[in-house]
Design an enzyme around this catalytic site. Structure first.
Site, PDB file in Angstrom:
ATOM      1  NE  ARG A   1      -0.231   0.181   4.973  1.00 23.40           N
ATOM      2  CZ  ARG A   1       0.754   0.950   5.439  1.00 23.40           C
ATOM      3  NH1 ARG A   1       1.124   2.029   4.770  1.00 23.40           N
ATOM      4  NH2 ARG A   1       1.383   0.640   6.555  1.00 23.40           N
TER       5      ARG A   1
ATOM      6  CG  LEU B   1      -7.833   6.593   5.073  1.00 22.23           C
ATOM      7  CD1 LEU B   1      -8.017   7.147   6.461  1.00 22.23           C
ATOM      8  CD2 LEU B   1      -8.456   7.552   4.073  1.00 22.23           C
ATOM      9  N   GLY B   2      -4.588   3.894   3.748  1.00 21.66           N
ATOM     10  CA  GLY B   2      -3.565   3.539   2.773  1.00 21.66           C
ATOM     11  C   GLY B   2      -4.193   2.687   1.687  1.00 21.66           C
TER      12      GLY B   2
ATOM     13  CB  ILE C   1       5.702   2.223   9.804  1.00 22.70           C
ATOM     14  CG1 ILE C   1       5.620   0.904  10.585  1.00 22.70           C
ATOM     15  CG2 ILE C   1       5.949   3.412  10.738  1.00 22.70           C
ATOM     16  CD1 ILE C   1       6.962   0.478  11.193  1.00 22.70           C
TER      17      ILE C   1
ATOM     18  CB  CYS D   1       1.562   7.949   9.129  1.00 22.16           C
ATOM     19  SG  CYS D   1       0.090   6.995   9.535  1.00 22.16           S
TER      20      CYS D   1
END
Length: 218
Positions: free
Chosen positions: A75, A143-144, A79, A173
């Site tokens: 994705r 979100l990813g 992290i 992130c």
């Protein structure tokens, strides 16, 4: 934008507790085998503790604890952490058929979460520089996504009632010192099950679907 009347109904899969690796492989397999007639799907699940590292791996500090597995995935983003008490919804969507961009899909996911929290008088925001949803600068949802042939997989994770300590072992992130929160710590007595149902309803509507078929397995 296509009329929802010509689309197959949305399929919502409530999968319960799933192994992360098996779920990821199933998402890849579905996306690669899709045809123009294949239904869009939302997969609701929960994972045992796991760190996932997205494709943006530059300057990512590895977790400072080794008792939780780290999986490198495909994705976008850096992290993050998944664990029990977190609502995870994977969005397997044909963007071209719906006539939307990946930015639009991200906004739909963010707006569904913001709308849910607003119903409980919690003001939340999205940030242009860091996808996700934030409450007073603390991240409550990550979100990813990954796109193959304009079809998405991966999705969102909303923190409801979980042990947040594993986030302290990473830069969530990729942001050092980023605070993380959850609905329980904001005073909501919302179960993951209730939050998931409300979020699925909102995301379905954001996507333009009025019909859904619920299934309980892959």
């Amino acid at each position: 934008m296509h009329s929802s009347s010509v689309l197959p109904p949305l399929v919502i899969r409530t999968l319960g507790h799933m192994d992360y690796l098996a779920t990821w492989q199933a998402m890849q397999a579905y996306t690669l085998s899709r045809t123009e007639e294949s239904a869009d799907e939302l997969w609701l699940t929960e994972h045992a503790p796991v760190y996932t590292l997205g494709l943006n791996r530059r300057e990512v500090r590895p977790p400072s604890r080794q008792d939780i597995p780290l999986i490198e995935v495909d994705r976008g983003g850096k992290i993050t952490y998944h664990g029990p008490g977190q609502v995870i919804i994977y969005a397997l969507i044909d963007l071209q058929r719906l006539g939307i961009s990946v930015r639009s899909l991200v906004s739909m996911m963010e707006n569904s979460i913001i709308e849910l929290l607003a119903e409980y008088n919690i003001p939340a925001q999205a940030r242009a520089d860091a996808p996700g949803v934030y409450v007073h600068d603390a991240k409550i949802a990550s979100l990813g996504l990954r796109l193959k042939h304009q079809r998405s997989y991966h999705g969102l994770a909303l923190n409801i009632d979980m042990d947040l300590a594993p986030f302290l072992a990473i830069d969530p992130c990729g942001y050092q010192g980023l605070q993380v929160t959850q609905t329980r710590d904001l005073g909501l007595t919302l179960t993951p099950e209730d939050a998931a149902q409300q979020l699925l309803d909102k995301l379905s509507r954001q996507l333009g679907y009025t019909r859904a078929i619920v299934r309980h397995s892959l």
